[in-house]
Design a protein around this motif. Structure first.
Motif, short mmCIF file in Angstrom:
data_model
loop_
_atom_site.label_atom_id
_atom_site.label_comp_id
_atom_site.label_asym_id
_atom_site.label_seq_id
_atom_site.Cartn_x
_atom_site.Cartn_y
_atom_site.Cartn_z
N GLY A 172 13.69 11.87 -1.97
CA GLY A 172 13.60 13.11 -1.22
C GLY A 172 12.19 13.53 -0.86
N ASN A 173 11.18 12.71 -1.18
CA ASN A 173 9.80 13.03 -0.82
C ASN A 173 9.57 12.76 0.66
OD1 ASN A 173 8.98 13.58 -3.59
ND2 ASN A 173 9.12 11.37 -3.91
N LYS A 174 8.85 13.65 1.33
CA LYS A 174 8.58 13.51 2.75
C LYS A 174 7.15 13.05 2.98
CE LYS A 174 12.01 16.86 4.37
NZ LYS A 174 12.82 15.81 5.04
N TYR A 175 6.99 12.12 3.91
CA TYR A 175 5.69 11.55 4.23
C TYR A 175 5.40 11.76 5.72
CZ TYR A 175 6.09 9.08 -0.25
OH TYR A 175 6.23 8.77 -1.57
N LEU B 179 -5.87 7.49 -0.98
CA LEU B 179 -5.82 8.90 -1.35
C LEU B 179 -4.90 9.68 -0.42
CD1 LEU B 179 -9.56 9.65 -2.24
CD2 LEU B 179 -7.62 9.55 -3.81
N ALA B 180 -4.94 9.35 0.85
CA ALA B 180 -4.06 10.02 1.81
C ALA B 180 -2.59 9.76 1.46
CB ALA B 180 -4.36 9.56 3.23
N TYR B 181 -2.29 8.54 1.05
CA TYR B 181 -0.91 8.22 0.66
C TYR B 181 -0.48 9.04 -0.55
CZ TYR B 181 3.13 5.69 -1.10
OH TYR B 181 4.39 5.38 -1.57
N GLU B 182 -1.38 9.27 -1.48
CA GLU B 182 -1.05 10.10 -2.64
C GLU B 182 -0.66 11.51 -2.20
OE1 GLU B 182 -4.17 10.05 -5.52
OE2 GLU B 182 -4.07 7.88 -5.81
N ASP B 183 -1.23 11.96 -1.08
CA ASP B 183 -0.87 13.26 -0.51
C ASP B 183 0.23 13.12 0.55
OD1 ASP B 183 -2.40 14.92 -2.04
OD2 ASP B 183 -4.08 15.02 -0.64
N ARG B 184 0.87 11.95 0.57
CA ARG B 184 2.02 11.66 1.42
C ARG B 184 1.69 11.68 2.92
NH1 ARG B 184 6.14 15.05 -2.44
NH2 ARG B 184 5.95 13.64 -4.21
N LEU B 185 0.61 11.00 3.23
CA LEU B 185 0.24 10.72 4.61
C LEU B 185 0.08 9.22 4.76
CD1 LEU B 185 -0.81 11.72 7.47
CD2 LEU B 185 -3.10 11.45 6.49
N ILE C 208 -5.30 16.53 5.37
CA ILE C 208 -5.14 15.59 4.26
C ILE C 208 -6.19 14.49 4.35
CG2 ILE C 208 -3.63 13.80 3.30
CD1 ILE C 208 -1.23 15.56 4.12
N LEU C 209 -6.38 13.97 5.55
CA LEU C 209 -7.35 12.90 5.74
C LEU C 209 -8.77 13.39 5.45
CD1 LEU C 209 -7.09 9.93 6.64
CD2 LEU C 209 -7.85 10.67 8.89
N ASN D 191 0.81 -1.21 0.00
CA ASN D 191 0.00 0.00 0.00
C ASN D 191 0.85 1.27 0.00
OD1 ASN D 191 -2.46 -1.43 0.12
ND2 ASN D 191 -2.25 -1.68 2.33
N TRP D 192 2.07 1.15 0.50
CA TRP D 192 2.99 2.30 0.55
C TRP D 192 4.27 1.90 -0.19
CZ3 TRP D 192 2.39 2.06 6.53
CH2 TRP D 192 1.10 2.47 6.89
N PRO D 193 4.28 1.98 -1.52
CA PRO D 193 5.40 1.43 -2.30
C PRO D 193 6.66 2.28 -2.31
CG PRO D 193 3.74 2.36 -3.76
CD PRO D 193 3.16 2.40 -2.38
N ALA D 194 6.66 3.44 -1.67
CA ALA D 194 7.88 4.25 -1.61
C ALA D 194 9.00 3.47 -0.93
CB ALA D 194 7.62 5.53 -0.84
N ILE D 195 10.24 3.75 -1.32
CA ILE D 195 11.41 3.17 -0.66
C ILE D 195 11.94 4.21 0.33
CG2 ILE D 195 13.72 2.20 -0.97
CD1 ILE D 195 12.89 1.38 -3.78
N PHE D 196 11.70 3.97 1.59
CA PHE D 196 12.03 4.95 2.62
C PHE D 196 13.50 4.84 3.01
CE2 PHE D 196 7.44 4.16 3.18
CZ PHE D 196 6.98 5.46 2.97
N ASP D 197 14.07 6.00 3.35
CA ASP D 197 15.51 6.02 3.62
C ASP D 197 15.84 6.61 4.98
OD1 ASP D 197 18.27 5.78 3.07
OD2 ASP D 197 18.36 7.83 2.34
#
Length: 431
Positions: free
Chosen positions: A44-47, A376-382, A413-414, A26-32
């Motif tokens: 560099g995207n912030k969630y 939808l919240a994930y698309e807005d980085r929540l 966002i929610l 559900n959250w496919p970003a690769i977090f660092d």
């Protein structure tokens, strides 16, 4: 010499990692990296994190004071792996936990380190209850979640999780959780009757295990009076009461223990997740001294002595539990979340809310809508997850220490996501 490609992309995980992985789907970003209430991915995207490691990061990511204590311990070659040997780090944790948590609440518990996870704590609690009483059966509750090992699964309600066991799950009896029948059935009426009726066929249980708020079960909140009545029933029938505070403890509801609101003293308490304060594996089983009937080594685990976790746990207790500032802050922020959810529930048909402190749930009559809101919240980085037997609840577990501006940002966002989903479903919704 073979060159190793250290580049990481999504193919790395699909190629090498088991299909059992879940959150990353559900959250496919690769977090660092992460700090406070924020995670940053490799681009560099912030969630904004309203998940907090499923409640393992009550004090946020990489709390600077906890990190400093951990680094000092590592740099000086402090013990890392200690089994149940006596170490300075463990001794300091035990003394601090007594002074900051147990003594001020007039709680007299021995501390057992059962292993690194919440399910280790639950397994040890069930084994101990059976050893103390000489009985086998455990009473649990509808929609309960206590872990994924066999003993913990036997007292877990979710059918999908239970099916993963692959063997019969026995020696447990489910009972209805508070308000399971929407107030139509008297609390504990059936339970009391079958306990006292020699013809009921119910084996007298060794223990009752309960969550004061069922997080995975859908943010189902037990009333204080229900918990008090349960404790009284257990005491009167010589049944041990186990409170599973793995997710709701360590301040999630405001008070350190979630059961404090009911003014009860369980026989056994399980803690994990945020007890280390830093996301490091650590678990506790707290037991009244008269129940400490273990023989040496009768329950153990290789990683029960995670000394870096002792260090961060001690620092967290001293930083956040020397006064009631965090408790008051959690109640205040919880009221902000609840007020937002109440507004959404009033505005949109088929939406209700429930929760306590900083565990809150937005409940949808149409279960699939909760997942759409989180997407939808994930698309807005929540980051927010669903829970409940049909994943019908948007469950919020933000860090307790989150800045109020960040809290409001996430709620905005929610709210936007809920509006989009509700409007798509019901175009005529009033403004």
């Amino acid at each position: 010499m073979t060159t190793i490609d250290t580049h990481v992309d999504d193919k790395t995980f699909t190629k090498y990692e088991s299909e059992v992985r879940s959150y990353c789907r559900n959250w496919p970003a690769i977090f660092d990296t992460a700090q406070g209430a924020w995670l940053t991915d490799v681009d560099g995207n912030k969630y904004l994190d309203f998940f907090a490691g499923a409640g393992a990061l009550n004090y946020g990511h990489n709390d600077p004071d906890l990190k400093e204590a951990l680094l000092r311990h590592l740099v000086r070659d402090g013990i890392t792996h200690g089994l149940d040997m006596s170490t300075v780090a463990k001794g300091e944790f035990l003394q601090t936990f007594h002074d900051r948590i147990l003594a001020p609440r007039n709680l007299d518990y021995k501390v057992q380190f059962p292993g690194p996870t919440g399910t280790n704590a639950v397994e040890s609690a069930l084994k101990l209850a059976r050893k103390v009483t000489g009985r086998e059966s455990i009473v649990s509750f509808t929609n309960a979640f206590h872990g994924m090992t066999l003993g913990s699964l036997s007292v877990t309600g979710n059918a999908t999780k239970r099916a993963g066991a692959g063997v019969p799950l026995v020696h447990s009896t489910p009972m209805p959780f508070d308000d399971y029948f929407d107030g139509a059935v008297e609390d504990f009426g059936w339970f009391t009757r079958v306990l006292d009726d020699h013809g009921s066929g119910l084996n007298r249980p060794a223990a009752v295990i309960v969550e004061t708020i069922q997080g995975e079960g859908g943010v189902n909140v037990a009333r204080a009076e229900w918990l008090s009545a349960l404790a009284e029933l257990c005491q009167s029938r010589e049944i041990l009461l186990i409170v599973d505070d793995v997710q709701m403890g360590c301040g999630r509801t405001g008070e350190f223990f979630s059961f404090e609101i009911a003014d009860i003293k369980p026989d056994i308490v399980t803690l994990s997740k945020s007890i280390s304060g830093y996301g490091l594996p650590m678990a506790l089983t707290l037991l009244k001294p008269e129940h400490d009937v273990w023989n040496p080594g009768e329950h153990n685990g290789t990683f029960r002595g995670n000394n870096p976790a002792f260090v961060t746990a001690t620092t967290a207790l001293n930083k956040y539990w020397s006064d009631d500032l965090l408790t008051r802050d959690v109640h205040r922020k919880g009221a902000i979340i609840s007020e937002t959810f109440a507004g959404l529930s009033e505005k949109y048909e088929g939406v209700t809310h429930r929760g306590r402190g900083m565990v809150q749930g937005l409940v949808f009559d149409e279960p699939e809508l909760a997942g759409k809101v989180c997407a939808l919240a994930y698309e807005d980085r929540l980051l927010a997850e669903t829970s409940g037997p049909s994943d019908e609840v948007v469950k919020l577990l933000p860090p307790l220490t989150i800045d109020e501006d960040d809290l409001q940002r996430g709620l905005d966002i929610l709210s936007k996501a809920v509006a989009a989903v509700a409007t798509e479903r019901t175009p005529e919704v009033a403004e």
